[in-house]
Motif scaffolding. Sequence first.
Motif, PDB file in Angstrom:
ATOM      1  N   ILE B  31       6.679 -13.651  33.375  1.00 11.09           N
ATOM      2  CA  ILE B  31       7.034 -15.029  33.039  1.00 11.09           C
ATOM      3  C   ILE B  31       7.016 -15.242  31.522  1.00 11.09           C
ATOM      4  CG2 ILE B  31       6.316 -17.440  33.304  1.00 11.09           C
ATOM      5  CD1 ILE B  31       5.230 -16.404  36.097  1.00 11.09           C
ATOM      6  N   ILE B  32       6.098 -14.559  30.853  1.00  7.59           N
ATOM      7  CA  ILE B  32       5.958 -14.789  29.411  1.00  7.59           C
ATOM      8  C   ILE B  32       7.181 -14.261  28.634  1.00  7.59           C
ATOM      9  CG2 ILE B  32       4.691 -12.681  28.677  1.00  7.59           C
ATOM     10  CD1 ILE B  32       3.742 -16.229  27.728  1.00  7.59           C
ATOM     11  N   ILE B  33       7.771 -13.170  29.081  1.00  3.49           N
ATOM     12  CA  ILE B  33       8.918 -12.616  28.353  1.00  3.49           C
ATOM     13  C   ILE B  33      10.154 -13.524  28.429  1.00  3.49           C
ATOM     14  CG2 ILE B  33      10.549 -10.668  28.256  1.00  3.49           C
ATOM     15  CD1 ILE B  33       8.216  -8.801  28.655  1.00  3.49           C
ATOM     16  N   PRO B  34      10.532 -14.028  29.634  1.00  2.00           N
ATOM     17  CA  PRO B  34      11.635 -14.999  29.658  1.00  2.00           C
ATOM     18  C   PRO B  34      11.328 -16.264  28.847  1.00  2.00           C
ATOM     19  CG  PRO B  34      11.203 -14.197  31.866  1.00  2.00           C
ATOM     20  CD  PRO B  34      10.130 -13.655  30.992  1.00  2.00           C
ATOM     21  N   LEU B  35      10.093 -16.732  28.897  1.00  2.00           N
ATOM     22  CA  LEU B  35       9.727 -17.940  28.135  1.00  2.00           C
ATOM     23  C   LEU B  35       9.966 -17.720  26.647  1.00  2.00           C
ATOM     24  CD1 LEU B  35       8.122 -20.777  27.991  1.00  2.00           C
ATOM     25  CD2 LEU B  35       6.223 -19.347  27.282  1.00  2.00           C
ATOM     26  N   LEU B  36       9.453 -16.610  26.129  1.00  2.00           N
ATOM     27  CA  LEU B  36       9.573 -16.352  24.695  1.00  2.00           C
ATOM     28  C   LEU B  36      11.030 -16.138  24.280  1.00  2.00           C
ATOM     29  CD1 LEU B  36       6.523 -13.988  24.027  1.00  2.00           C
ATOM     30  CD2 LEU B  36       6.806 -16.300  23.179  1.00  2.00           C
ATOM     31  N   THR B  37      11.764 -15.352  25.077  1.00  2.00           N
ATOM     32  CA  THR B  37      13.125 -15.008  24.648  1.00  2.00           C
ATOM     33  C   THR B  37      14.115 -16.128  24.951  1.00  2.00           C
ATOM     34  OG1 THR B  37      13.445 -13.851  26.748  1.00  2.00           O
ATOM     35  CG2 THR B  37      12.814 -12.518  24.872  1.00  2.00           C
ATOM     36  N   LEU B  38      14.131 -16.633  26.188  1.00  2.00           N
ATOM     37  CA  LEU B  38      15.153 -17.608  26.579  1.00  2.00           C
ATOM     38  C   LEU B  38      14.865 -18.990  26.014  1.00  2.00           C
ATOM     39  CD1 LEU B  38      15.678 -16.663  30.344  1.00  2.00           C
ATOM     40  CD2 LEU B  38      17.057 -15.947  28.391  1.00  2.00           C
ATOM     41  N   VAL B  39      13.593 -19.409  26.051  1.00  2.00           N
ATOM     42  CA  VAL B  39      13.268 -20.777  25.644  1.00  2.00           C
ATOM     43  C   VAL B  39      13.012 -20.866  24.150  1.00  2.00           C
ATOM     44  CG1 VAL B  39      11.725 -22.741  26.043  1.00  2.00           C
ATOM     45  CG2 VAL B  39      12.303 -21.218  27.931  1.00  2.00           C
ATOM     46  N   LEU B  40      12.253 -19.924  23.601  1.00  2.00           N
ATOM     47  CA  LEU B  40      11.838 -20.055  22.204  1.00  2.00           C
ATOM     48  C   LEU B  40      12.646 -19.186  21.242  1.00  2.00           C
ATOM     49  CD1 LEU B  40       8.014 -20.188  22.895  1.00  2.00           C
ATOM     50  CD2 LEU B  40       9.420 -22.073  22.067  1.00  2.00           C
ATOM     51  N   GLY B  41      13.586 -18.432  21.761  1.00  2.00           N
ATOM     52  CA  GLY B  41      14.460 -17.650  20.886  1.00  2.00           C
ATOM     53  C   GLY B  41      13.763 -16.519  20.143  1.00  2.00           C
ATOM     54  N   ASP B  43      12.737 -12.720  19.417  1.00  2.00           N
ATOM     55  CA  ASP B  43      13.336 -11.407  19.658  1.00  2.00           C
ATOM     56  C   ASP B  43      12.558 -10.683  20.759  1.00  2.00           C
ATOM     57  OD1 ASP B  43      15.143  -9.166  17.919  1.00  2.00           O
ATOM     58  OD2 ASP B  43      13.544  -8.360  19.186  1.00  2.00           O
ATOM     59  N   ILE B  44      13.307 -10.012  21.646  1.00  2.00           N
ATOM     60  CA  ILE B  44      12.678  -9.416  22.832  1.00  2.00           C
ATOM     61  C   ILE B  44      11.634  -8.357  22.466  1.00  2.00           C
ATOM     62  CG2 ILE B  44      14.349  -7.556  23.292  1.00  2.00           C
ATOM     63  CD1 ILE B  44      14.150  -8.546  26.316  1.00  2.00           C
ATOM     64  N   HIS B  45      11.785  -7.711  21.301  1.00  2.00           N
ATOM     65  CA  HIS B  45      10.810  -6.692  20.911  1.00  2.00           C
ATOM     66  C   HIS B  45       9.432  -7.299  20.613  1.00  2.00           C
ATOM     67  CE1 HIS B  45      13.795  -3.669  21.092  1.00  2.00           C
ATOM     68  NE2 HIS B  45      14.559  -4.236  20.168  1.00  2.00           N
ATOM     69  N   TYR B  46       9.422  -8.502  20.030  1.00  2.00           N
ATOM     70  CA  TYR B  46       8.147  -9.202  19.834  1.00  2.00           C
ATOM     71  C   TYR B  46       7.577  -9.657  21.168  1.00  2.00           C
ATOM     72  CZ  TYR B  46       8.949  -9.580  14.805  1.00  2.00           C
ATOM     73  OH  TYR B  46       9.142  -9.306  13.483  1.00  2.00           O
ATOM     74  N   ALA B  47       8.475 -10.127  22.045  1.00  2.00           N
ATOM     75  CA  ALA B  47       8.027 -10.611  23.356  1.00  2.00           C
ATOM     76  C   ALA B  47       7.355  -9.484  24.135  1.00  2.00           C
ATOM     77  CB  ALA B  47       9.211 -11.177  24.141  1.00  2.00           C
ATOM     78  N   ILE B  48       7.951  -8.287  24.057  1.00  2.00           N
ATOM     79  CA  ILE B  48       7.396  -7.115  24.739  1.00  2.00           C
ATOM     80  C   ILE B  48       6.012  -6.783  24.189  1.00  2.00           C
ATOM     81  CG2 ILE B  48       7.657  -4.600  24.956  1.00  2.00           C
ATOM     82  CD1 ILE B  48      10.716  -5.110  25.186  1.00  2.00           C
ATOM     83  N   GLY B  49       5.886  -6.809  22.856  1.00  2.00           N
ATOM     84  CA  GLY B  49       4.602  -6.498  22.203  1.00  2.00           C
ATOM     85  C   GLY B  49       3.512  -7.477  22.604  1.00  2.00           C
ATOM     86  N   ALA B  50       3.862  -8.771  22.676  1.00  2.00           N
ATOM     87  CA  ALA B  50       2.866  -9.777  23.044  1.00  2.00           C
ATOM     88  C   ALA B  50       2.504  -9.643  24.520  1.00  2.00           C
ATOM     89  CB  ALA B  50       3.407 -11.179  22.754  1.00  2.00           C
ATOM     90  N   ILE B 270      19.499 -11.625  33.209  1.00  2.00           N
ATOM     91  CA  ILE B 270      20.651 -10.751  33.417  1.00  2.00           C
ATOM     92  C   ILE B 270      21.902 -11.402  32.835  1.00  2.00           C
ATOM     93  CG2 ILE B 270      22.157  -9.725  35.182  1.00  2.00           C
ATOM     94  CD1 ILE B 270      19.652  -9.393  36.934  1.00  2.00           C
ATOM     95  N   TYR B 271      22.070 -12.706  33.074  1.00  2.00           N
ATOM     96  CA  TYR B 271      23.251 -13.414  32.579  1.00  2.00           C
ATOM     97  C   TYR B 271      23.296 -13.381  31.038  1.00  2.00           C
ATOM     98  CZ  TYR B 271      26.429 -17.248  31.503  1.00  2.00           C
ATOM     99  OH  TYR B 271      27.450 -17.999  30.989  1.00  2.00           O
ATOM    100  N   ASN B 272      22.162 -13.733  30.423  1.00  2.00           N
ATOM    101  CA  ASN B 272      22.126 -13.750  28.956  1.00  2.00           C
ATOM    102  C   ASN B 272      22.308 -12.354  28.369  1.00  2.00           C
ATOM    103  OD1 ASN B 272      21.420 -16.529  27.678  1.00  2.00           O
ATOM    104  ND2 ASN B 272      20.249 -16.428  29.563  1.00  2.00           N
ATOM    105  N   GLY B 273      21.755 -11.369  29.048  1.00  2.00           N
ATOM    106  CA  GLY B 273      21.928  -9.991  28.590  1.00  2.00           C
ATOM    107  C   GLY B 273      23.387  -9.567  28.705  1.00  2.00           C
ATOM    108  N   TYR B 274      23.988  -9.932  29.840  1.00  2.00           N
ATOM    109  CA  TYR B 274      25.387  -9.577  30.097  1.00  2.00           C
ATOM    110  C   TYR B 274      26.315 -10.254  29.090  1.00  2.00           C
ATOM    111  CZ  TYR B 274      29.761  -8.987  32.633  1.00  2.00           C
ATOM    112  OH  TYR B 274      31.044  -8.666  32.973  1.00  2.00           O
ATOM    113  N   MET B 275      26.003 -11.491  28.711  1.00  2.00           N
ATOM    114  CA  MET B 275      26.829 -12.204  27.745  1.00  2.00           C
ATOM    115  C   MET B 275      26.517 -11.786  26.307  1.00  2.00           C
ATOM    116  SD  MET B 275      28.679 -14.079  29.662  1.00  2.00           S
ATOM    117  CE  MET B 275      29.434 -15.433  28.756  1.00  2.00           C
ATOM    118  N   GLY B 276      25.517 -10.927  26.140  1.00  2.00           N
ATOM    119  CA  GLY B 276      25.183 -10.442  24.806  1.00  2.00           C
ATOM    120  C   GLY B 276      24.502 -11.468  23.928  1.00  2.00           C
ATOM    121  N   ARG B 277      23.679 -12.335  24.528  1.00  2.00           N
ATOM    122  CA  ARG B 277      23.048 -13.410  23.737  1.00  2.00           C
ATOM    123  C   ARG B 277      21.632 -13.086  23.282  1.00  2.00           C
ATOM    124  NH1 ARG B 277      24.584 -18.353  27.536  1.00  2.00           N
ATOM    125  NH2 ARG B 277      26.821 -18.331  27.284  1.00  2.00           N
ATOM    126  N   LEU B 278      21.153 -11.898  23.581  1.00  2.00           N
ATOM    127  CA  LEU B 278      19.754 -11.628  23.193  1.00  2.00           C
ATOM    128  C   LEU B 278      19.656 -10.641  22.050  1.00  2.00           C
ATOM    129  CD1 LEU B 278      18.213 -11.562  26.733  1.00  2.00           C
ATOM    130  CD2 LEU B 278      17.479 -13.050  24.909  1.00  2.00           C
TER     131      LEU B 278
END
Lengths: 131, 278
Positions: B31-41, B43-50, B270-278
């Motif tokens: 849950i924390i990874i979608p929150l950080l990336t989708l809601v707070l923008g 970068d997924i690498h920081y989200a993974i580390g946290a 998946i949608y955001n990844g597919y659209m290249g938004r991350l």
Amino acid sequence: MMKKDKDFPRGKDIEIILGTLLRVGVIASMSVVLIGGVVYLLFNYSGIIDYGTFDAHRTEFSSIAAIFLGLGRLDSEAIIQFGVLLLIFTPILRVVFSIFGFLTERDYLYVLIGLLVLIVILFSLSNRLTG
Amino acid sequence: MSVLLFTLIVLAGAFLAGLIGSLTGLGGGVIIIPLLTLVLGVDIHYAIGASIISVIATSSGSAAAYVREGITNVRIGMFLEIATTVSAVIGAVITVFIDPNYIAIIFGAILLFSSAMMIRKKVDRSDNDTSGRLAIFFKLNGSYPTGSGIKKYAVHNVAGGFFMMFIAGIVSGLLGIGSGALKVVAMDNIMRIPFKVSTTTSNFMMGVTAAASAVVYLHRGQIDPGIAMPVAVGVLLGATIGSKILMRVKADRLKVIFAAVVTFLALQMIYNGYMGRL
């Protein structure tokens, strides 16, 4: 209950030690993170941040040596990272204690397995993997 | 965004993630990874580390209780940790070379799988009849306390379970999650270990597995104190309170609701990844 304790005399002791170790490690590391966090917020609360792009050099505290240097000047971010480091080392220390546990049980096969796990983790600590 | 606002939002979100994670057995990372990336923008690498930090905190915290009860099979844990630590390091090393959008898609797929596993009816296939040579050599067969005395069990297909654990470790290192759903597949379905033992042992292993990849993330600068602090504190608080109220709520109905939430998050990733938004 008495019978159960008789069945695994040494194993039970090790389990209690491991349980205590894990609990103390989590509480200690989280306390350090919390202290660092409060200091960090006191000094930086109004700052503007943007984590939109990954920058490997954003935080200077990305190695154990750097964290200890920062700790020396009581840098709040270094204190948080030190807490994080304590947390990372909690399960690693658990492996070390398990090895001693297997040693007292004379289970040398598992002493070896434990050492193997430890070597993998120490290898990842060597700093060469990130490139 | 100001530091204070960011910290408070992440703290609240991480608290919720920890609470839901411990009620459903999903873990906080999903849950924390979608929150950080989708809601707070973030970068997924920081989200993974946290996220990996929160995995270590929650798994060590709950493992402390389980180990004392004598349910965890420390030998199975140690033995399978050989597979998970090696693969977690591999996963953590290759994760930066993969396009963040692909990571989001893989993450979404694992999330879908986890939510399916969550609502699926579990069948306990453990027995004490047959046991392979490997299980005997590595002394994996064990026993655990139940309401009606000590129950013995035999471990099956050790090689298959070991291989599945290797996959689980790669996913864990790649995405910064505990990948508990995959570990359960390895232990319940392949090795046929009783539930109580498999859940606690998988949890016991998670800390070491996560520590192995966390070290790699730390050296790479993926663990940022400004994100790791509220995530770790929030998730641990949420998980602690979650485990306290777990006994008083009907977890089955909650699981269906959360499975829907997780499915929605998965499709978003998946949608955001597919659209290249991350």
